[in-house]
Design an enzyme around this catalytic site. Structure first.
Site, PDB file in Angstrom:
ATOM      1  N   LYS A 119       0.834  -1.202   0.000  1.00 40.04           N
ATOM      2  CA  LYS A 119       0.000   0.000   0.000  1.00 40.04           C
ATOM      3  C   LYS A 119       0.870   1.254   0.000  1.00 40.04           C
ATOM      4  CE  LYS A 119      -1.577   1.639   3.811  1.00 40.04           C
ATOM      5  NZ  LYS A 119      -2.298   1.840   5.097  1.00 40.04           N
ATOM      6  N   ASP A 137      -5.964   1.174   0.394  1.00 40.49           N
ATOM      7  CA  ASP A 137      -6.010   1.418   1.833  1.00 40.49           C
ATOM      8  C   ASP A 137      -7.388   1.031   2.355  1.00 40.49           C
ATOM      9  OD1 ASP A 137      -7.750   3.440   1.096  1.00 40.49           O
ATOM     10  OD2 ASP A 137      -6.459   5.082   1.734  1.00 40.49           O
TER      11      ASP A 137
END
Length: 212
Positions: A119, A137
């Site tokens: 991420k 996310d």
């Protein structure tokens, strides 16, 4: 994924303005550090801390040469400061040692750095180097599932679904807009559907998804 992605992006821009990250940074090193500090902290709090921090620390060597206790104190207001200081120093050391001080511009390579997950690697490469990146996310997971862009819960599978359904040139902007939407409108506990411009394209709003 039978959704009008361009319409979704355009409507999100009407609601949230230009795609943006709310962390303040001026170079890739600052973005890496701000991203580490943002774990379990608001972007506002991180920006308050980095306003001073980034005047003091300008290179990876600055983070490595300072006593760890001093770095911990400098980032204390962001919470979990001992773990974050350790992570920043680990990242700095690995980038200096493995990559001659240069942040990798490839997501898969950057994600191998200890302390940088996929991420974070995607966010940093997308913003710092302008390369297309899907950033999965917690907001992207929730909102993309509610809209009906994926049925998966695993971040890697969600990324693959979004890569298939969204034009590559729009990956980063889409991710940033969805994060803003999840933060301010499509909230986890009380989504504000009535002021959402994409509600008519949303499975959750139309009653098709109640598990997210």
């Amino acid at each position: 994924m039978q959704k009008d992605i361009n319409q979704i992006i355009n409507d999100l821009k009407k609601m949230h303005g230009a795609p943006r990250c709310e962390l303040i940074f001026s170079n890739p090193i600052e973005l890496v550090v701000a991203t580490v500090l943002s774990a379990q902290a608001t972007d506002q709090k991180v920006n308050e801390v980095t306003r001073t921090l980034f005047r003091k620390y300008r290179t990876w060597k600055d983070y490595l040469n300072v006593p760890v206790e001093e770095l911990e104190e400098d980032i204390r207001p962001t919470g979990f400061y001992r773990n974050k200081a350790k992570s920043i120093r680990n990242i700095a050391g690995e980038i200096e040692g493995r990559f001659e001080g240069r942040i990798p511009e490839d997501i898969d390579t950057f994600a191998t750095v200890k302390g940088i997950g996929r991420k974070s690697a995607s966010l940093i490469v997308g913003l710092a180097f302008g390369k297309p990146a899907i950033v999965v996310d917690t907001h992207v997971i929730r909102v993309s599932r509610r809209i009906g862009l994926t049925e998966n819960k695993d971040p890697d599978k969600i990324e693959q679904d979004l890569r298939k359904g969204i034009p590559e040139a729009a990956w980063t902007d889409f991710s940033l807009l969805i994060t803003l939407h999840g933060r301010y409108v499509c909230k986890a506990k009380k989504p504000e559907c009535e002021r959402c411009l994409i509600r008519e394209m949303c499975d959750y709003y139309k009653g098709g998804r109640k598990d997210v």
